[in-house]
Design a protein around this motif. Structure first.
Motif, PDB file in Angstrom:
ATOM      1  N   ARG A  18       0.831  -1.210   0.000  1.00  0.00           N
ATOM      2  CA  ARG A  18       0.000   0.000   0.000  1.00  0.00           C
ATOM      3  C   ARG A  18       0.861   1.254   0.000  1.00  0.00           C
ATOM      4  NH1 ARG A  18      -3.257  -2.953   3.687  1.00  0.00           N
ATOM      5  NH2 ARG A  18      -2.258  -1.871   5.433  1.00  0.00           N
ATOM      6  N   HIS A  19       1.906   1.244   0.803  1.00  0.00           N
ATOM      7  CA  HIS A  19       2.758   2.432   0.870  1.00  0.00           C
ATOM      8  C   HIS A  19       3.529   2.632  -0.442  1.00  0.00           C
ATOM      9  CE1 HIS A  19       4.852   5.624   3.001  1.00  0.00           C
ATOM     10  NE2 HIS A  19       5.983   5.200   2.425  1.00  0.00           N
ATOM     11  N   MET A  20       3.951   1.550  -1.073  1.00  0.00           N
ATOM     12  CA  MET A  20       4.658   1.683  -2.331  1.00  0.00           C
ATOM     13  C   MET A  20       3.755   2.272  -3.407  1.00  0.00           C
ATOM     14  SD  MET A  20       7.810   1.083  -2.151  1.00  0.00           S
ATOM     15  CE  MET A  20       7.940   1.376  -3.900  1.00  0.00           C
ATOM     16  N   GLN A  21       2.487   1.894  -3.423  1.00  0.00           N
ATOM     17  CA  GLN A  21       1.554   2.462  -4.386  1.00  0.00           C
ATOM     18  C   GLN A  21       1.345   3.948  -4.139  1.00  0.00           C
ATOM     19  OE1 GLN A  21      -1.727  -0.333  -3.818  1.00  0.00           O
ATOM     20  NE2 GLN A  21      -1.360  -1.165  -5.873  1.00  0.00           N
ATOM     21  N   GLU A  22       1.340   4.337  -2.856  1.00  0.00           N
ATOM     22  CA  GLU A  22       1.240   5.758  -2.535  1.00  0.00           C
ATOM     23  C   GLU A  22       2.511   6.508  -2.934  1.00  0.00           C
ATOM     24  OE1 GLU A  22       0.437   5.897   1.596  1.00  0.00           O
ATOM     25  OE2 GLU A  22      -1.593   5.038   1.445  1.00  0.00           O
ATOM     26  N   GLU A  23       3.663   5.854  -2.771  1.00  0.00           N
ATOM     27  CA  GLU A  23       4.938   6.496  -3.108  1.00  0.00           C
ATOM     28  C   GLU A  23       5.005   6.861  -4.587  1.00  0.00           C
ATOM     29  OE1 GLU A  23       8.156   7.108  -1.586  1.00  0.00           O
ATOM     30  OE2 GLU A  23       7.033   7.199   0.270  1.00  0.00           O
ATOM     31  N   VAL A  24       4.477   5.995  -5.440  1.00  0.00           N
ATOM     32  CA  VAL A  24       4.514   6.241  -6.892  1.00  0.00           C
ATOM     33  C   VAL A  24       3.190   6.798  -7.390  1.00  0.00           C
ATOM     34  CG1 VAL A  24       6.265   4.471  -7.292  1.00  0.00           C
ATOM     35  CG2 VAL A  24       3.857   3.856  -7.396  1.00  0.00           C
ATOM     36  N   SER A  28       0.008   3.794 -13.323  1.00  0.00           N
ATOM     37  CA  SER A  28      -0.510   2.594 -13.980  1.00  0.00           C
ATOM     38  C   SER A  28       0.581   1.653 -14.455  1.00  0.00           C
ATOM     39  CB  SER A  28      -1.393   3.001 -15.173  1.00  0.00           C
ATOM     40  OG  SER A  28      -0.647   3.738 -16.117  1.00  0.00           O
ATOM     41  N   ASP A  29       1.814   2.141 -14.599  1.00  0.00           N
ATOM     42  CA  ASP A  29       2.871   1.258 -15.085  1.00  0.00           C
ATOM     43  C   ASP A  29       3.600   0.530 -13.961  1.00  0.00           C
ATOM     44  OD1 ASP A  29       4.037   3.496 -14.082  1.00  0.00           O
ATOM     45  OD2 ASP A  29       5.426   3.815 -15.746  1.00  0.00           O
ATOM     46  N   LEU A  30       3.155   0.706 -12.696  1.00  0.00           N
ATOM     47  CA  LEU A  30       3.689  -0.096 -11.598  1.00  0.00           C
ATOM     48  C   LEU A  30       2.990  -1.448 -11.591  1.00  0.00           C
ATOM     49  CD1 LEU A  30       5.458  -0.392  -9.027  1.00  0.00           C
ATOM     50  CD2 LEU A  30       3.492   0.462  -7.733  1.00  0.00           C
ATOM     51  N   LYS A  31       3.743  -2.493 -11.857  1.00  0.00           N
ATOM     52  CA  LYS A  31       3.187  -3.835 -11.908  1.00  0.00           C
ATOM     53  C   LYS A  31       3.576  -4.602 -10.644  1.00  0.00           C
ATOM     54  CE  LYS A  31       1.639  -2.957 -15.993  1.00  0.00           C
ATOM     55  NZ  LYS A  31       0.203  -2.700 -16.224  1.00  0.00           N
ATOM     56  N   ALA A  45       4.503 -13.221  -1.013  1.00  0.00           N
ATOM     57  CA  ALA A  45       5.595 -12.393  -1.544  1.00  0.00           C
ATOM     58  C   ALA A  45       5.095 -11.655  -2.781  1.00  0.00           C
ATOM     59  CB  ALA A  45       6.818 -13.238  -1.867  1.00  0.00           C
ATOM     60  N   ALA A  46       5.837 -10.677  -3.208  1.00  0.00           N
ATOM     61  CA  ALA A  46       5.440  -9.887  -4.376  1.00  0.00           C
ATOM     62  C   ALA A  46       6.671  -9.337  -5.072  1.00  0.00           C
ATOM     63  CB  ALA A  46       4.501  -8.756  -3.970  1.00  0.00           C
ATOM     64  N   ILE A  47       6.566  -9.220  -6.390  1.00  0.00           N
ATOM     65  CA  ILE A  47       7.583  -8.585  -7.216  1.00  0.00           C
ATOM     66  C   ILE A  47       6.984  -7.312  -7.795  1.00  0.00           C
ATOM     67  CG2 ILE A  47       8.838  -8.756  -9.398  1.00  0.00           C
ATOM     68  CD1 ILE A  47       9.394 -11.640  -8.831  1.00  0.00           C
ATOM     69  N   LEU A  48       7.683  -6.183  -7.650  1.00  0.00           N
ATOM     70  CA  LEU A  48       7.209  -4.892  -8.136  1.00  0.00           C
ATOM     71  C   LEU A  48       8.209  -4.335  -9.149  1.00  0.00           C
ATOM     72  CD1 LEU A  48       6.509  -5.139  -4.862  1.00  0.00           C
ATOM     73  CD2 LEU A  48       5.507  -2.887  -5.262  1.00  0.00           C
ATOM     74  N   TYR A  49       7.706  -3.780 -10.249  1.00  0.00           N
ATOM     75  CA  TYR A  49       8.566  -3.167 -11.251  1.00  0.00           C
ATOM     76  C   TYR A  49       7.749  -2.188 -12.086  1.00  0.00           C
ATOM     77  CZ  TYR A  49       6.362  -6.636 -14.305  1.00  0.00           C
ATOM     78  OH  TYR A  49       5.447  -7.396 -14.993  1.00  0.00           O
ATOM     79  N   LEU A  50       8.447  -1.285 -12.763  1.00  0.00           N
ATOM     80  CA  LEU A  50       7.824  -0.353 -13.699  1.00  0.00           C
ATOM     81  C   LEU A  50       7.873  -0.957 -15.096  1.00  0.00           C
ATOM     82  CD1 LEU A  50       9.215   3.071 -12.425  1.00  0.00           C
ATOM     83  CD2 LEU A  50       6.994   2.038 -11.978  1.00  0.00           C
ATOM     84  N   ASP A  51       6.740  -1.077 -15.723  1.00  0.00           N
ATOM     85  CA  ASP A  51       6.587  -1.912 -16.913  1.00  0.00           C
ATOM     86  C   ASP A  51       7.455  -1.461 -18.083  1.00  0.00           C
ATOM     87  OD1 ASP A  51       5.598  -3.962 -18.432  1.00  0.00           O
ATOM     88  OD2 ASP A  51       3.838  -2.865 -19.108  1.00  0.00           O
ATOM     89  N   GLU A  52       7.435  -0.169 -18.432  1.00  0.00           N
ATOM     90  CA  GLU A  52       8.065   0.281 -19.669  1.00  0.00           C
ATOM     91  C   GLU A  52       9.589   0.197 -19.658  1.00  0.00           C
ATOM     92  OE1 GLU A  52       5.727   1.848 -18.138  1.00  0.00           O
ATOM     93  OE2 GLU A  52       4.079   2.278 -19.510  1.00  0.00           O
ATOM     94  N   ILE A  53      10.206   0.174 -18.498  1.00  0.00           N
ATOM     95  CA  ILE A  53      11.670   0.227 -18.430  1.00  0.00           C
ATOM     96  C   ILE A  53      12.277  -1.042 -17.845  1.00  0.00           C
ATOM     97  CG2 ILE A  53      11.717   2.741 -18.264  1.00  0.00           C
ATOM     98  CD1 ILE A  53      12.089   2.484 -15.277  1.00  0.00           C
TER      99      ILE A  53
END
Length: 482
Positions: A18-24, A28-31, A45-53
């Protein structure tokens, strides 16, 4: 109620997500790829990344697949050391470090029950293919120019300078969007005073973001000057030569050229052809100096001759071209009009599609210029003089001298029109004294002429013997030197 935002990861995966979603800002490109891992209990567990890069194939093969094969979790450190096959990987605990890592194309791994995250490099930046330099071309020699990617530019230099003293210092500039700025030098050859001053000035830059190398140039120059004190270079071979001369090279990620310091006025007259070709060793550089004087003084000399010294032309040329001219506009207006026309053509050629450049040239040069002469708005000799002035200016535009050249051209034009040859000579003397007072990171701008240094004249007015130039060590006088 506590409204203080957490600065570090917690042991709760859901809170961290939740905090990471608020940080960015819920971009929409946060997967987020959720999965479970085996342990004494099943862990989320979860893996987070920015899609386009991000290279998702790399994430799948080198992060997700190894994590799913883990049978027991002892610590985050054991996962990094024993299971992940990624070269650039780190363990982070703060949201600031994680946010900066995601923006640089890294992938974040979060596991429930641990207040540490794994940042692994998985970037996939779009890259432009290597191409020939645009403004510093040569008929022989290297045909490769720098690109916008910092890593590619450093790779080009390392390929040409394969010695252990090749050093790269990376400084991040920008309080919000941190841009990598690389200081490159050869430890064995570098002028230490220049290096220390360069490092200090870049570290002292306080900006929100950095998109253009002009910010670095302003920081190095400190105060506004008419002449550029930083040389801009598109060619790796010229840059390598500068490194062996003891100079410092600066790269800004996203900028397809290098900044070289210290910069002397003489450096703008050195071109790659002189060192790659046998011919032109004695003539080409003298021609370039001659073009410099024509580019700044030809227009002023022309209006001076028309107003005060028409007898400089022999009879009957003086009557035909000067005293009996039947044009409608005064000579100063003629010159300013044509100069404006040429500057406009140069500006428009950068703004229109490449296929339209020929059309723009025809409209400006033939329709406007020729029609103005036939309508007796301007004199044909004025058209020739301004055209010649513009051609000589284009001969020495590489490196950043164009702005100073254009300013001096108009300065001497007005001095010549109102005060004649005496005014131009006084203006040239004042400009020379001004140039002598300039310093590029403490190095006199007019060296080795002012102060005069005979040992550095071997590559000044003419290109010396290449073997002697390569084997000789360059030194630079500093303002605190006696």
């Amino acid at each position: 109620m506590n409204n203080i935002e957490p600065s570090s990861l917690s042991v709760s995966l859901q809170k961290n997500l939740r905090h990471m979603q608020e940080e960015v800002h819920a971009t929409s490109d946060l997967k987020i790829r959720s999965f479970t891992m085996k342990d004494d209990v099943v862990r989320e567990a979860a893996i987070l990344y920015l899609d386009e890069i991000t290279d998702t194939k790399n994430v799948q093969e080198h992060l997700l697949a190894p994590l799913l094969r883990i049978e027991r979790i002892e610590s985050i450190e054991t996962i990094v050391l024993g299971h992940l096959s990624v070269i650039d990987v780190s363990i982070e605990t703060t949201f600031d470090a994680i946010r900066n890592g995601l923006s640089k194309g890294k992938t974040l791994v979060l596991i429930d029950g641990f207040n540490q995250g794994i940042l692994a490099d998985s970037s996939d930046w779009q890259k432009r293919a290597l191409a020939e330099p645009d403004s510093q071309r040569t008929s022989r020699g290297s045909m490769i120019g720098f690109t916008e990617q910092l890593k590619i530019n450093l790779n080009l230099l390392r390929n040409m300078v394969q010695i252990s003293s090749f050093n790269v210092e990376t400084i991040r500039v920008g309080s919000e969007s941190q841009t990598d700025v690389a200081i490159v030098y050869l430890e064995k050859f570098v002028d230490q005073k220049v290096l220390d001053e360069t490092r200090k000035k870049i570290k002292d830059i306080d900006v929100t973001y950095l998109l253009e190398a002009r910010v670095i140039e302003d920081a190095i120059e400190e105060k506004k000057t008419l002449f550029p004190l930083v040389f801009t270079c598109e060619r790796p071979d010229v840059t390598v030569s500068a490194l062996f001369e003891g100079r410092v090279v600066i790269f800004v990620n996203g900028t397809p050229y290098a900044l070289i310091v210290p910069t002397l006025f003489l450096h703008y007259f050195h071109q790659p052809d002189e060192y790659n070709l046998k011919s032109g060793r004695f003539i080409v550089r003298a021609l370039r100096f001659f073009c410099w004087f024509l580019s700044i003084g030809l227009l002023g000399l022309y209006v001076t001759m028309v107003r005060f010294h028409p007898h400089w032309l022999r009879h009957p040329f003086d009557e035909k071209l000067l005293t009996q001219s039947d044009t409608l506009m005064p000579i100063l207006i003629e010159v300013l009009f044509l100069s404006f026309l040429f500057d406009l053509l140069a500006e428009v050629s950068l703004r229109v599609p490449k296929l339209s450049i020929i059309l723009v040239s025809l409209i400006g040069a033939i329709v406007v210029g020729q029609t103005a002469v036939e309508a007796k708005l301007i004199h044909s000799l004025t058209l020739i003089v301004v055209g010649l002035n513009y051609l000589t200016s284009l001969n020495i535009t590489a490196g950043g001298l164009w702005g100073a050249m254009r300013t001096l051209r108009y300065l001497l034009l007005f001095l010549g029109y109102f005060f004649g040859l005496t005014g131009m000579l006084v203006g040239m003397f004042v400009v020379t004294m001004y140039m002598a007072s300039l310093r590029s990171l403490g190095v006199p701008y007019l060296a080795p002429f002012i102060p005069f240094r005979w040992d550095e004249m071997k590559d000044a007015l003419i290109r010396g013997d290449l073997r002697k130039l390569i084997n000789s060590k360059h030194t630079y006088p500093h303002k605190d030197n006696k």
